[in-house]
Design a protein around this motif. Structure first.
Motif, PDB file in Angstrom:
ATOM      1  N   TYR A   1       0.853  -1.192   0.000  1.00 27.28           N
ATOM      2  CA  TYR A   1       0.000   0.000   0.000  1.00 27.28           C
ATOM      3  C   TYR A   1       0.883   1.234   0.000  1.00 27.28           C
ATOM      4  CZ  TYR A   1       0.360   1.637   4.889  1.00 27.28           C
ATOM      5  OH  TYR A   1       0.795   2.148   6.081  1.00 27.28           O
ATOM      6  N   PHE A   2       0.365   2.252  -0.678  1.00 27.64           N
ATOM      7  CA  PHE A   2       1.029   3.554  -0.772  1.00 27.64           C
ATOM      8  C   PHE A   2       0.044   4.606  -0.309  1.00 27.64           C
ATOM      9  CE2 PHE A   2       1.476   7.475  -3.235  1.00 27.64           C
ATOM     10  CZ  PHE A   2       2.770   7.861  -2.893  1.00 27.64           C
ATOM     11  N   ASP A   3       0.504   5.546   0.523  1.00 28.33           N
ATOM     12  CA  ASP A   3      -0.381   6.553   1.091  1.00 28.33           C
ATOM     13  C   ASP A   3       0.316   7.905   1.054  1.00 28.33           C
ATOM     14  OD1 ASP A   3      -3.000   6.572   3.167  1.00 28.33           O
ATOM     15  OD2 ASP A   3      -1.621   8.244   3.400  1.00 28.33           O
ATOM     16  N   ILE A   4      -0.413   8.938   0.628  1.00 26.17           N
ATOM     17  CA  ILE A   4       0.112  10.305   0.643  1.00 26.17           C
ATOM     18  C   ILE A   4      -0.946  11.220   1.223  1.00 26.17           C
ATOM     19  CG2 ILE A   4      -0.619  10.736  -1.754  1.00 26.17           C
ATOM     20  CD1 ILE A   4       1.879  12.576  -1.975  1.00 26.17           C
ATOM     21  N   ASN A   5      -0.507  12.163   2.046  1.00 29.82           N
ATOM     22  CA  ASN A   5      -1.430  13.037   2.753  1.00 29.82           C
ATOM     23  C   ASN A   5      -0.857  14.449   2.793  1.00 29.82           C
ATOM     24  OD1 ASN A   5      -3.848  13.318   4.572  1.00 29.82           O
ATOM     25  ND2 ASN A   5      -2.267  14.030   5.980  1.00 29.82           N
ATOM     26  N   TYR A   6      -1.693  15.435   2.487  1.00 31.07           N
ATOM     27  CA  TYR A   6      -1.309  16.847   2.578  1.00 31.07           C
ATOM     28  C   TYR A   6      -2.175  17.517   3.636  1.00 31.07           C
ATOM     29  CZ  TYR A   6      -1.531  21.853   1.683  1.00 31.07           C
ATOM     30  OH  TYR A   6      -1.545  23.216   1.843  1.00 31.07           O
ATOM     31  N   PHE A   7      -1.563  18.362   4.476  1.00 32.07           N
ATOM     32  CA  PHE A   7      -2.341  19.086   5.475  1.00 32.07           C
ATOM     33  C   PHE A   7      -1.918  20.548   5.536  1.00 32.07           C
ATOM     34  CE2 PHE A   7       1.245  17.120   7.666  1.00 32.07           C
ATOM     35  CZ  PHE A   7       1.793  18.174   8.376  1.00 32.07           C
ATOM     36  N   HIS A   8      -2.883  21.386   5.898  1.00 30.06           N
ATOM     37  CA  HIS A   8      -2.674  22.826   6.033  1.00 30.06           C
ATOM     38  C   HIS A   8      -3.310  23.259   7.349  1.00 30.06           C
ATOM     39  CE1 HIS A   8      -2.438  27.108   4.908  1.00 30.06           C
ATOM     40  NE2 HIS A   8      -3.660  27.211   5.412  1.00 30.06           N
TER      41      HIS A   8
ATOM     42  N   VAL B   1       3.436  17.487   4.114  1.00 27.11           N
ATOM     43  CA  VAL B   1       3.128  16.331   3.269  1.00 27.11           C
ATOM     44  C   VAL B   1       3.692  15.089   3.947  1.00 27.11           C
ATOM     45  CG1 VAL B   1       3.485  15.210   1.039  1.00 27.11           C
ATOM     46  CG2 VAL B   1       3.151  17.682   1.152  1.00 27.11           C
ATOM     47  N   GLU B   2       2.874  14.057   4.043  1.00 23.40           N
ATOM     48  CA  GLU B   2       3.294  12.779   4.608  1.00 23.40           C
ATOM     49  C   GLU B   2       3.154  11.702   3.531  1.00 23.40           C
ATOM     50  OE1 GLU B   2       1.872  13.219   9.226  1.00 23.40           O
ATOM     51  OE2 GLU B   2       0.336  12.877   7.713  1.00 23.40           O
ATOM     52  N   ILE B   3       4.195  10.904   3.348  1.00 22.74           N
ATOM     53  CA  ILE B   3       4.182   9.810   2.385  1.00 22.74           C
ATOM     54  C   ILE B   3       4.553   8.526   3.113  1.00 22.74           C
ATOM     55  CG2 ILE B   3       5.192   8.885   0.260  1.00 22.74           C
ATOM     56  CD1 ILE B   3       5.835  11.747  -0.562  1.00 22.74           C
ATOM     57  N   GLY B   4       3.765   7.489   2.937  1.00 23.14           N
ATOM     58  CA  GLY B   4       4.035   6.223   3.600  1.00 23.14           C
ATOM     59  C   GLY B   4       3.810   5.051   2.676  1.00 23.14           C
TER      60      GLY B   4
ATOM     61  N   THR C   1       8.044  12.631   6.183  1.00 15.56           N
ATOM     62  CA  THR C   1       7.208  13.802   6.436  1.00 15.56           C
ATOM     63  C   THR C   1       8.004  15.077   6.182  1.00 15.56           C
ATOM     64  OG1 THR C   1       5.976  12.610   8.147  1.00 15.56           O
ATOM     65  CG2 THR C   1       5.781  15.002   8.134  1.00 15.56           C
ATOM     66  N   TRP C   2       7.368  16.015   5.489  1.00 15.12           N
ATOM     67  CA  TRP C   2       7.919  17.360   5.291  1.00 15.12           C
ATOM     68  C   TRP C   2       6.953  18.368   5.882  1.00 15.12           C
ATOM     69  CZ3 TRP C   2       5.459  21.236   2.377  1.00 15.12           C
ATOM     70  CH2 TRP C   2       6.178  22.427   2.237  1.00 15.12           C
ATOM     71  N   ILE C   3       7.480  19.299   6.684  1.00 19.79           N
ATOM     72  CA  ILE C   3       6.647  20.309   7.329  1.00 19.79           C
ATOM     73  C   ILE C   3       7.311  21.672   7.168  1.00 19.79           C
ATOM     74  CG2 ILE C   3       5.755  21.158   9.545  1.00 19.79           C
ATOM     75  CD1 ILE C   3       5.377  18.332  10.436  1.00 19.79           C
ATOM     76  N   HIS C   4       6.498  22.669   6.860  1.00 17.29           N
ATOM     77  CA  HIS C   4       7.008  24.038   6.723  1.00 17.29           C
ATOM     78  C   HIS C   4       6.058  24.987   7.444  1.00 17.29           C
ATOM     79  CE1 HIS C   4       7.265  28.035   4.764  1.00 17.29           C
ATOM     80  NE2 HIS C   4       8.567  27.799   4.858  1.00 17.29           N
ATOM     81  N   SER C   5       6.624  25.936   8.201  1.00 19.04           N
ATOM     82  CA  SER C   5       5.802  26.933   8.884  1.00 19.04           C
ATOM     83  C   SER C   5       6.343  28.326   8.586  1.00 19.04           C
ATOM     84  CB  SER C   5       5.795  26.687  10.398  1.00 19.04           C
ATOM     85  OG  SER C   5       7.026  27.100  10.977  1.00 19.04           O
ATOM     86  N   ASN C   6       5.522  29.337   8.872  1.00 17.21           N
ATOM     87  CA  ASN C   6       5.926  30.720   8.627  1.00 17.21           C
ATOM     88  C   ASN C   6       6.578  31.364   9.839  1.00 17.21           C
ATOM     89  OD1 ASN C   6       3.602  30.848  10.228  1.00 17.21           O
ATOM     90  ND2 ASN C   6       2.921  32.777   9.315  1.00 17.21           N
TER      91      ASN C   6
ATOM     92  N   THR D   1       8.805  21.206  15.617  1.00 14.54           N
ATOM     93  CA  THR D   1       8.748  20.085  14.689  1.00 14.54           C
ATOM     94  C   THR D   1       9.835  20.273  13.644  1.00 14.54           C
ATOM     95  OG1 THR D   1       6.360  19.903  15.002  1.00 14.54           O
ATOM     96  CG2 THR D   1       7.287  18.825  13.078  1.00 14.54           C
ATOM     97  N   PRO D   2      10.619  19.257  13.350  1.00 10.19           N
ATOM     98  CA  PRO D   2      11.686  19.397  12.351  1.00 10.19           C
ATOM     99  C   PRO D   2      11.085  19.516  10.949  1.00 10.19           C
ATOM    100  CG  PRO D   2      11.472  17.116  13.018  1.00 10.19           C
ATOM    101  CD  PRO D   2      10.566  17.897  13.924  1.00 10.19           C
ATOM    102  N   PRO D   3      11.810  20.119  10.012  1.00  6.40           N
ATOM    103  CA  PRO D   3      11.292  20.214   8.645  1.00  6.40           C
ATOM    104  C   PRO D   3      11.174  18.865   7.952  1.00  6.40           C
ATOM    105  CG  PRO D   3      13.542  21.034   8.787  1.00  6.40           C
ATOM    106  CD  PRO D   3      13.082  20.833  10.189  1.00  6.40           C
ATOM    107  N   PHE D   4      12.036  17.904   8.311  1.00  5.80           N
ATOM    108  CA  PHE D   4      11.972  16.560   7.719  1.00  5.80           C
ATOM    109  C   PHE D   4      12.110  15.507   8.813  1.00  5.80           C
ATOM    110  CE2 PHE D   4      13.918  19.325   4.500  1.00  5.80           C
ATOM    111  CZ  PHE D   4      13.027  19.152   3.451  1.00  5.80           C
ATOM    112  N   LYS D   5      11.407  14.422   8.644  1.00 10.28           N
ATOM    113  CA  LYS D   5      11.598  13.265   9.514  1.00 10.28           C
ATOM    114  C   LYS D   5      11.127  12.020   8.778  1.00 10.28           C
ATOM    115  CE  LYS D   5       7.313  14.205  12.076  1.00 10.28           C
ATOM    116  NZ  LYS D   5       6.736  14.424  13.434  1.00 10.28           N
TER     117      LYS D   5
END
Length: 371
Positions: A215-222, A278-281, A297-302, A314-318
């Motif tokens: 299985y492949f899963d991708i998720n985007y959150f804002h 964005v989370e990819i699993g 996981t990639w996370i970006h904040s302002n 939260t780190p930008p990548f994990k």
């Protein structure tokens, strides 16, 4: 001294017997906190504890349509606590699976986080001229730290300016130096605390492959946050105040001589925090019951350094990578998991210290388990 206690009651009911065309659940919960520190931690009195009440009610409905290929969800929660107005938390979500291999999902929701009793009622004097204070009116009104004080950073800038001016010109009097730089003193901009809020949008997709062995899963959150709670220090002079130029001038002299009370208190940030990620699993079922899985996981904040915000910790990548087998033998199973976390800059970008090293380096962790 702390003999505080907490009591929690929750009830929920499923209406499946009464309603058949959709699934409906509803519930309520009640949270009672009894603060009993005999005045050593909170602003309670000996023998007279503080009772903090928090109520909530919620309902959630789900419905399948289009030959069960679409599942819709709607939920609403209402929270009410002492010292704060009631707050609604709605949620809408949908899952669409045209077949047994593909799943599309989307959701929108609003959430709130009520300040906990410690943030509301703390009242401690750990050292002379130092005060740890909650952020509600019931605690602050005797001290008026919110509306008759100056920011710590501005008092430091003011003191440095006055000191340097006096050193460069010995003929200058302290009174004239204070008058010259009194405009550097900034009045506290903060009001009493209120709940944090977040608005969230999520979009995701899952795909099953090779007879459901992969299985492949991708998720985007804002996420859009407002009212982040954090601790800051406000400086209240023993004389003078913020209401007029004359009062500020008198306050400036008291600040220069250190005749002040420092209030470390909780406030809400006026800045918005916007976070995208964005989370990819993926997971692979291997022969002999081995499973290989991982995610990234990639996370970006302002959030930027210097903002009045608690920082996004939260780190930008994990990433994670694991291999497991629940039935390695008849009686034994195992799992080994490797986790990598990227470096975090400015772990806490709000600090009363002028210079601290608060960057965290990247790290890896390996967990192993036998069952």
């Amino acid at each position: 001294i702390d003999h505080s206690s907490k009591y929690y009651l929750q009830a929920q009911y499923n209406f499946s017997k009464q309603i058949t065309f959709m699934e409906l659940i509803a519930g309520a919960d009640y949270n009672l906190t009894r603060l009993n520190s005999e005045g050593t931690i909170f602003n309670d009195e000996p023998g007279d504890p503080i009772f903090v009440n928090q109520y909530a009610g919620y309902a959630q409905a789900t419905k399948k349509i289009l030959k069960d290929k679409v599942k819709l969800l709607a939920a609403l929660r209402f929270d009410k606590a002492d010292n704060f107005k009631g707050a609604l938390s709605p949620r809408l979500a949908a899952v669409y699976h045209p077949d047994d291999k593909n799943y599309f999902r989307a959701s929108w929701q609003q959430g709130v986080r009520l300040p906990d009793p410690q943030l509301q009622y703390m009242d401690i004097v750990p050292a002379p001229k130092q005060h740890r204070l909650g952020g509600t009116a019931v605690v602050d009104e005797p001290y008026n730290s919110r509306y008759n004080s100056f920011t710590l950073a501005s008092t430091k800038t003011f003191n440095d300016a006055v000191k340097n001016f006096l050193l460069t010109d010995p003929t200058v009097t302290l009174d004239s130096a204070v008058k010259r730089f009194a405009g550097l003193l900034q009045k506290s901009p903060f009001d009493y605390i209120h709940p944090e809020k977040v608005y969230t949008i999520e979009i995701g997709y899952r795909r099953l492959l090779f007879n459901n062995n992969v299985y492949f899963d991708i998720n985007y959150f804002h996420n859009d946050y407002t009212g982040f709670l954090f601790s800051t220090t406000l400086v209240q002079p023993d004389s003078g105040g913020v209401e007029s130029q004359e009062a500020i001038h008198t306050a400036g002299q008291a600040i220069y001589y250190g005749a002040v009370e420092n209030f470390s208190t909780f406030v809400n940030s006026a800045d918005r925090v916007v976070v995208d990620g964005v989370e990819i699993g993926a997971s692979v079922q291997l022969p002999h019951n081995y499973v290989l899985s991982g995610n990234f996981t990639w996370i970006h904040s302002n959030v930027e350094s210097g903002q009045l915000l608690p920082g996004i910790k939260t780190p930008p990548f994990k990433s994670n990578l694991s291999i497991s087998n629940r039935t390695l033998t008849k009686h034994f199973g195992f799992m080994v998991n490797w986790r990598w976390t990227d470096a975090i800059e400015n772990w806490s970008n709000v600090s009363d210290l002028e210079s601290i090293d608060n960057d965290l380096p990247a790290c890896s962790i390996i967990d192993a388990q036998v069952s």
